[in-house]
Design a protein around this motif. Structure first.
Motif, PDB file in Angstrom:
ATOM      1  N   THR A 104      36.914 -61.962  55.090  1.00  0.00           N
ATOM      2  CA  THR A 104      35.950 -62.712  54.295  1.00  0.00           C
ATOM      3  C   THR A 104      34.809 -63.178  55.199  1.00  0.00           C
ATOM      4  OG1 THR A 104      37.649 -63.484  52.756  1.00  0.00           O
ATOM      5  CG2 THR A 104      35.616 -64.755  52.830  1.00  0.00           C
ATOM      6  N   VAL A 105      33.602 -63.173  54.654  1.00  0.00           N
ATOM      7  CA  VAL A 105      32.425 -63.648  55.383  1.00  0.00           C
ATOM      8  C   VAL A 105      31.806 -64.819  54.613  1.00  0.00           C
ATOM      9  CG1 VAL A 105      30.144 -63.070  56.301  1.00  0.00           C
ATOM     10  CG2 VAL A 105      31.961 -61.353  56.308  1.00  0.00           C
ATOM     11  N   ILE A 106      31.499 -65.904  55.323  1.00  0.00           N
ATOM     12  CA  ILE A 106      30.803 -67.049  54.733  1.00  0.00           C
ATOM     13  C   ILE A 106      29.626 -67.402  55.632  1.00  0.00           C
ATOM     14  CG2 ILE A 106      30.965 -69.475  54.048  1.00  0.00           C
ATOM     15  CD1 ILE A 106      33.865 -69.077  53.419  1.00  0.00           C
ATOM     16  N   ASP A 107      28.465 -67.594  55.026  1.00  0.00           N
ATOM     17  CA  ASP A 107      27.252 -67.948  55.759  1.00  0.00           C
ATOM     18  C   ASP A 107      27.002 -69.448  55.658  1.00  0.00           C
ATOM     19  OD1 ASP A 107      26.533 -65.107  56.235  1.00  0.00           O
ATOM     20  OD2 ASP A 107      26.282 -65.098  54.057  1.00  0.00           O
ATOM     21  N   VAL A 108      26.687 -70.066  56.796  1.00  0.00           N
ATOM     22  CA  VAL A 108      26.401 -71.502  56.856  1.00  0.00           C
ATOM     23  C   VAL A 108      25.093 -71.691  57.604  1.00  0.00           C
ATOM     24  CG1 VAL A 108      27.179 -73.750  57.698  1.00  0.00           C
ATOM     25  CG2 VAL A 108      28.847 -72.101  56.827  1.00  0.00           C
ATOM     26  N   ALA A 109      24.216 -72.560  57.099  1.00  0.00           N
ATOM     27  CA  ALA A 109      22.911 -72.768  57.722  1.00  0.00           C
ATOM     28  C   ALA A 109      22.696 -74.233  58.074  1.00  0.00           C
ATOM     29  CB  ALA A 109      21.786 -72.284  56.793  1.00  0.00           C
ATOM     30  N   TYR A 110      22.125 -74.448  59.254  1.00  0.00           N
ATOM     31  CA  TYR A 110      21.694 -75.758  59.718  1.00  0.00           C
ATOM     32  C   TYR A 110      20.201 -75.716  60.016  1.00  0.00           C
ATOM     33  CZ  TYR A 110      26.541 -77.319  60.646  1.00  0.00           C
ATOM     34  OH  TYR A 110      27.857 -77.698  60.536  1.00  0.00           O
ATOM     35  N   ASN A 111      19.606 -76.886  60.192  1.00  0.00           N
ATOM     36  CA  ASN A 111      18.226 -76.969  60.657  1.00  0.00           C
ATOM     37  C   ASN A 111      18.149 -76.385  62.075  1.00  0.00           C
ATOM     38  OD1 ASN A 111      16.075 -78.707  62.313  1.00  0.00           O
ATOM     39  ND2 ASN A 111      15.410 -78.605  60.174  1.00  0.00           N
ATOM     40  N   PRO A 112      17.081 -75.638  62.403  1.00  0.00           N
ATOM     41  CA  PRO A 112      16.981 -75.025  63.743  1.00  0.00           C
ATOM     42  C   PRO A 112      17.093 -76.024  64.886  1.00  0.00           C
ATOM     43  CG  PRO A 112      15.345 -74.079  62.273  1.00  0.00           C
ATOM     44  CD  PRO A 112      15.972 -75.209  61.526  1.00  0.00           C
ATOM     45  N   ASP A 113      16.507 -77.211  64.735  1.00  0.00           N
ATOM     46  CA  ASP A 113      16.573 -78.207  65.807  1.00  0.00           C
ATOM     47  C   ASP A 113      18.007 -78.640  66.076  1.00  0.00           C
ATOM     48  OD1 ASP A 113      13.845 -78.087  66.010  1.00  0.00           O
ATOM     49  OD2 ASP A 113      13.473 -79.861  64.780  1.00  0.00           O
ATOM     50  N   VAL A 114      18.804 -78.716  65.020  1.00  0.00           N
ATOM     51  CA  VAL A 114      20.207 -79.123  65.159  1.00  0.00           C
ATOM     52  C   VAL A 114      20.974 -78.084  65.987  1.00  0.00           C
ATOM     53  CG1 VAL A 114      22.364 -79.533  63.914  1.00  0.00           C
ATOM     54  CG2 VAL A 114      20.224 -80.457  63.028  1.00  0.00           C
ATOM     55  N   LEU A 115      20.777 -76.806  65.678  1.00  0.00           N
ATOM     56  CA  LEU A 115      21.492 -75.753  66.402  1.00  0.00           C
ATOM     57  C   LEU A 115      20.994 -75.618  67.837  1.00  0.00           C
ATOM     58  CD1 LEU A 115      21.914 -72.897  63.766  1.00  0.00           C
ATOM     59  CD2 LEU A 115      23.658 -74.404  64.692  1.00  0.00           C
ATOM     60  N   GLN A 116      19.689 -75.793  68.053  1.00  0.00           N
ATOM     61  CA  GLN A 116      19.154 -75.683  69.406  1.00  0.00           C
ATOM     62  C   GLN A 116      19.686 -76.792  70.296  1.00  0.00           C
ATOM     63  OE1 GLN A 116      14.891 -75.440  68.978  1.00  0.00           O
ATOM     64  NE2 GLN A 116      15.013 -73.551  67.784  1.00  0.00           N
ATOM     65  N   ALA A 117      19.811 -78.001  69.740  1.00  0.00           N
ATOM     66  CA  ALA A 117      20.385 -79.108  70.509  1.00  0.00           C
ATOM     67  C   ALA A 117      21.846 -78.825  70.845  1.00  0.00           C
ATOM     68  CB  ALA A 117      20.260 -80.413  69.718  1.00  0.00           C
ATOM     69  N   ALA A 118      22.564 -78.189  69.920  1.00  0.00           N
ATOM     70  CA  ALA A 118      23.978 -77.886  70.137  1.00  0.00           C
ATOM     71  C   ALA A 118      24.170 -76.822  71.210  1.00  0.00           C
ATOM     72  CB  ALA A 118      24.619 -77.431  68.834  1.00  0.00           C
ATOM     73  N   GLU A 119      23.200 -75.932  71.374  1.00  0.00           N
ATOM     74  CA  GLU A 119      23.311 -74.902  72.399  1.00  0.00           C
ATOM     75  C   GLU A 119      23.332 -75.511  73.799  1.00  0.00           C
ATOM     76  OE1 GLU A 119      23.792 -71.603  72.489  1.00  0.00           O
ATOM     77  OE2 GLU A 119      24.191 -71.754  70.352  1.00  0.00           O
ATOM     78  N   ARG A 120      22.757 -76.707  73.935  1.00  0.00           N
ATOM     79  CA  ARG A 120      22.712 -77.368  75.234  1.00  0.00           C
ATOM     80  C   ARG A 120      23.877 -78.331  75.436  1.00  0.00           C
ATOM     81  NH1 ARG A 120      17.353 -77.660  73.265  1.00  0.00           N
ATOM     82  NH2 ARG A 120      17.670 -79.841  72.643  1.00  0.00           N
ATOM     83  N   ASP A 121      24.724 -78.481  74.426  1.00  0.00           N
ATOM     84  CA  ASP A 121      25.819 -79.448  74.493  1.00  0.00           C
ATOM     85  C   ASP A 121      27.046 -78.857  73.805  1.00  0.00           C
ATOM     86  OD1 ASP A 121      27.606 -81.597  74.051  1.00  0.00           O
ATOM     87  OD2 ASP A 121      25.969 -83.041  74.115  1.00  0.00           O
TER      88      ASP A 121
END
Length: 315
Positions: A104-121
């Protein structure tokens, strides 16, 4: 019908006259207003973009492999502050069968700023992943495994399928721009120019495009609801070489005080990372220094020392 058309024409004429007056009386304000509308319009017309893909398992109602595509999308608002809920959009589950493998595939979307901050933490990234999984469980009445691995590919399935799933609309950008223009009313402009020249009206996505269908639901999940108090255990990782100094394997030793059974340990290994979760007490996620052979990977638990030893041959 004729009366309605005349009324609309009158409103449009008043709208353009108001814009003309604004351009003459406050050219700088007029330019800011137009730029703001162009910026908002571009964001609303944009499509989600893949960021990373997770692999986990659906345990109930039927056990199956689950891929979660985490995407960035400018239509999803950023949280107002670090203490506010984090908005996200969840697409409908799509079942796929490739040869003998069903998943099964499920797509989830966040605001870009939220994901970019998470890439650093790494902690923030894990919180966003846990939020997405919790939202999926609540939205679709699934029970998911707490273990996951980040795949080498950014998206499972085609990008076009993901966009259609999350956006949930079949209209082209021209139709969307027409709908957005209808949201720009004389009242919006008049209130912005009279009460606060620095505050410009926003072009809002029509309501039927936000919450009218289940395929594009905006859920607000408080981050405090999914925080799990799991410690990072002490560990030692090393690369073992042969007599010619050729790297052969990676050995990982993890100390798990208070754990006396291997049945409490949940281990997931991919070619380039590893995840260990132990009875909601410990959690360790590591990016491996070299690609490993997952099929030849072995693990043993030394009960007397509460130590897990994982041996991963290199590919």
């Amino acid at each position: 019908m004729e009366t309605s058309s005349k009324g609309l024409l009158t409103q449009v004429t008043q709208l353009w006259n108001l814009l003309d007056d604004l351009a003459e009386s406050d050219p700088e304000g007029y330019e800011k207003f137009i730029q703001q509308q162009l910026k908002e319009g571009k964001q609303l017309c944009s499509a989600p973009e893949p960021q990373l893909c997770l692999q986990t398992r659906i345990l109930k109602p039927k056990e199956k492999i689950l891929f979660i595509n985490l995407c960035q999308w400018t239509r999803i608002p950023a949280p107002q502050s670090t203490t506010h809920p984090v908005p996200l959009a969840v697409g409908k589950p799509e079942d796929t069968t490739e040869t003998s493998d069903a998943y099964t595939v499920i797509d989830v979307a966040y605001n870009p700023d939220v994901l970019q901050a998470a890439e650093r933490d790494q902690l923030k990234k894990n919180q966003l992943i846990q939020m997405a999984m919790k939202c999926i469980e609540e939205q679709f009445q699934f029970s998911l495994s707490h273990s996951y691995c980040i795949t080498k590919f950014r998206i499972k399935g085609s990008i076009q399928r993901m966009k259609q799933n999350l956006m949930g609309i079949q209209t082209d950008s021209t139709d969307l721009r027409e709908k957005m223009r209808r949201e720009l009313t004389i009242g919006h402009i008049r209130s912005s120019t009279m009460s606060n020249p620095d505050h410009f009206p926003q072009l809002l996505l029509p309501k039927d495009q936000v919450s009218g269908k289940a395929v594009c639901l905006i859920e607000e999940i408080s981050s405090t609801e999914i925080q799990v108090e799991m410690k990072i255990p002490a560990y030692e990782i090393k690369i073992v070489h042969d007599h010619n100094e050729k790297p052969l394997k990676i050995e990982l030793k993890v100390e798990l005080p208070g754990i006396n059974s291997v049945s409490l340990c949940d281990l997931s290994v991919s070619e380039d990372d590893l995840l260990i979760e132990v009875s909601e007490k410990y959690r360790l996620h590591l990016n491996l220094p070299k690609p490993v052979d997952t099929e030849m990977t072995t693990a043993k638990f030394i009960k007397e020392k509460s130590t897990l030893i994982i041996t991963m041959p290199l590919v």
